[in-house]
Design a protein around this motif. Structure first.
Motif, PDB file in Angstrom:
ATOM      1  N   ASP A   1      38.402  36.113  39.943  1.00 18.97           N
ATOM      2  CA  ASP A   1      38.777  34.817  39.552  1.00 18.97           C
ATOM      3  C   ASP A   1      39.189  34.397  40.221  1.00 18.97           C
ATOM      4  O   ASP A   1      40.224  33.810  40.960  1.00 18.97           O
ATOM      5  CB  ASP A   1      39.258  35.153  38.706  1.00 18.97           C
ATOM      6  N   LEU A   2      38.139  32.827  40.312  1.00 20.75           N
ATOM      7  CA  LEU A   2      38.920  31.945  41.799  1.00 20.75           C
ATOM      8  C   LEU A   2      40.026  30.573  40.678  1.00 20.75           C
ATOM      9  O   LEU A   2      39.812  30.355  41.187  1.00 20.75           O
ATOM     10  CB  LEU A   2      37.299  31.284  42.050  1.00 20.75           C
TER      11      LEU A   2
ATOM     12  N   ARG B   1      37.357  23.409  44.485  1.00 28.55           N
ATOM     13  CA  ARG B   1      39.473  23.935  43.617  1.00 28.55           C
ATOM     14  C   ARG B   1      39.346  22.850  43.259  1.00 28.55           C
ATOM     15  O   ARG B   1      38.879  21.650  43.712  1.00 28.55           O
ATOM     16  CB  ARG B   1      40.738  23.822  44.813  1.00 28.55           C
TER      17      ARG B   1
ATOM     18  N   ALA C   1      35.135  31.498  37.385  1.00 30.52           N
ATOM     19  CA  ALA C   1      36.469  30.065  37.327  1.00 30.52           C
ATOM     20  C   ALA C   1      36.501  29.678  36.355  1.00 30.52           C
ATOM     21  O   ALA C   1      35.865  30.181  35.485  1.00 30.52           O
ATOM     22  CB  ALA C   1      36.002  29.296  38.535  1.00 30.52           C
TER      23      ALA C   1
END
Length: 514
Positions: free
Chosen positions: A95-96, A407, A54
């Motif tokens: 992949d965040l 997020r 990330a």
């Protein structure tokens, strides 16, 4: 027809992944046999391997870092390194995007069992481990797709005293909130029984009552608040409990709310205070606690109404302790995050307000980024150090694969942590709000092997954005993706011409990835 693509600048894409409950991250969440939690909900076995990266990764120890990925093998963290160095070690790579990977949080003061709190909800909201500090005695449970619960069993108390006098439970017992003892010999036996029953710590109550604003001074159900003062364990029994617990390798947690209980706890050599005390504590006692290296679990939000007529109480105690700890840098005394899940005024999960209050009450005259990181450490690595599970609260090799992701940047906004977008317990996916297209990992890996001249180098991470699940291959300057609109496979080379390669279902059949 030539189509100019929004794929040209992958850095501008909004990334996400699919990890929806029960069907998410299909390539690994459903690998192998499944078991069920206590509610009967299926819990998938962990994948053989998985790589997550990330925008930033916090390992529970160091400052958050960029360009790091974590390799999970089974239910453990295997490696943490750059995405490039890890990419060839596992075919499941995600992949965040603009998100933060970090260890699952540890709640160091809860009454999950006694208050019948739903464990699945606590886990879904980012708490992967709970120290249950007062309630029916239980063996260690969970950690493999369910909430890890570490019991302290019933609180050892004086006959007629707290907590049975407030919360009920008759004469008490190993299946109640409290268990009374009348002698040192009886106390030692109870400690032995509790440890044999699976407790990871021993908790005692030294609570005479009477503190303004304390939750235990409010009526519970139909039972009125008994008149204070309440009976306390005498010093010889406190000493016997601590000595016996330490001989069995268990730490002792004390519930105290004012000076007398605080004084007896320190004299007995307890290891941890279950709360910041409600009533103002004498400076000399706070100084002694720091010199003895006692840990303080915060619960500031839960006990925020603990203030006397002079404005003194839990906040002033925290401020004073911060000053004393700063003056004694070699002391092992520390603050550990605790929100007291089970109270009706705090979330069943990570409590952003508790983190906020810890930051502002324990950071001294000014706040810097190191203070912010220390607050998060108090709920991850620092909390885990006390619990006897290697690596708990960290993303380090050998640690349990208890992972959350949100997020954005929670080091700028704690509130984000209350609603994690990814929760993993023992390598098993519990929550995933990152969208992804099922079976793409198998198909992409197959394409890399069968069309290596078009898609190189091997080891690219799967990303999602603008309606596509895709991989970008920098050596060949090419893309391979699945459209979420028409469910077709598309490719694009350095000529930037988007080519429709046919239906996703057809390629799944051809690749054997169905």
């Amino acid at each position: 027809m030539k189509k100019r693509s929004f794929w040209r600048n992958p850095q501008l894409l909004v990334l996400s992944m699919l990890l929806s409950q029960g069907a998410a991250f299909e390539t690994f969440a459903h690998e192998g046999e499944t078991h069920t939690d206590l509610s009967g909900t299926p819990i998938p076995n962990p994948p053989s391997c998985l790589i997550l990266t990330a925008a930033r990764l916090f390992d529970g120890i160091n400052f958050p870092q960029e360009n790091l990925a974590v390799l999970i093998e089974g239910n453990k963290i295997s490696k943490v390194d750059s995405p490039t160095n890890l990419s060839l070690l596992c075919g499941n790579r995600y992949d965040l995007g603009e998100a933060t990977l970090m260890p699952g949080f540890i709640e160091s003061h809860a009454h999950v069992t006694f208050q019948n709190v739903r464990k699945d909800k606590v886990l879904e909201h980012g708490i992967t481990t709970v120290q249950d500090t007062g309630g029916p005695l239980m063996e260690v449970e969970g950690g493999q797709g369910t909430l890890r619960l570490l019991s302290a069993g019933p609180i050892i108390q004086a006959p007629g005293g707290y907590p049975l006098n407030v919360f009920g439970g008759g004469v008490g017992g190993y299946d109640k909130i409290g268990i009374p003892v009348s002698s040192a010999a009886e106390a030692e036996k109870v400690v032995s029984d509790i440890v044999q029953g699976g407790a990871t710590a021993i908790k005692i109550a030294l609570e005479p009552g009477g503190e303004p604003g304390a939750p235990w001074m409010q009526p519970h159900g139909d039972q009125p608040v008994p008149a204070a003062p309440w009976k306390l364990l005498p010093q010889d029994i406190v000493n016997a409990i601590v000595t016996k617990a330490h001989s069995l390798g268990k730490r002792v947690i004390a519930h105290v709310g004012e000076n007398e209980g605080f004084k007896r706890a320190l004299a007995g050599g307890i290891d941890e205070f279950a709360h910041m005390p409600c009533a103002a504590i004498d400076d000399s006692l706070l100084q002694q606690a720091v010199q003895q290296g006692v840990t303080f679990v915060t619960t500031i939000d839960t006990l925020g109404s603990c203030v006397n007529g002079n404005g003194l109480g839990i906040h002033s105690n925290t401020h004073k302790l911060t000053e004393i700890m700063a003056q004694n840098p070699n002391s092992k005394s520390q603050f550990i995050y605790g929100s007291e899940i089970g109270h009706d005024n705090v979330p069943w999960g990570i409590n952003g307000e508790e983190l906020h209050m810890i930051l502002h009450l324990t950071s001294g005259a000014s706040i810097d980024f190191n203070d912010v990181v220390n607050v998060i450490k108090s709920a991850t690595s620092k909390a885990g150090e006390r619990l006897g599970i290697t690596g708990l609260g960290t993303l380090t090799p050998g640690a349990p694969a208890d992972i959350i992701a949100v997020r954005g940047n929670p080091f700028e906004k704690f509130k984000l942590l209350e609603y994690p977008d990814l929760v993993m317990s023992g390598g098993r996916t519990i929550v995933n709000n990152f969208k992804n297209y099922p079976n793409t990992e198998c198909l992409f890996n197959w394409a890399e092997g069968n069309y290596s001249k078009a898609f190189a180098p091997v080891g690219s991470f799967t990303k999602v954005g603008a309606g596509f699940t895709y991989r970008f291959y920098p050596s060949t300057k090419s893309y391979l993706g699945v459209s979420m609109t028409d469910h077709h496979i598309y490719s694009m080379g350095s000529d930037e011409i988007l080519q429709d390669q046919g239906t996703f279902a057809n390629w799944l059949s051809k690749s054997g990835c169905q």
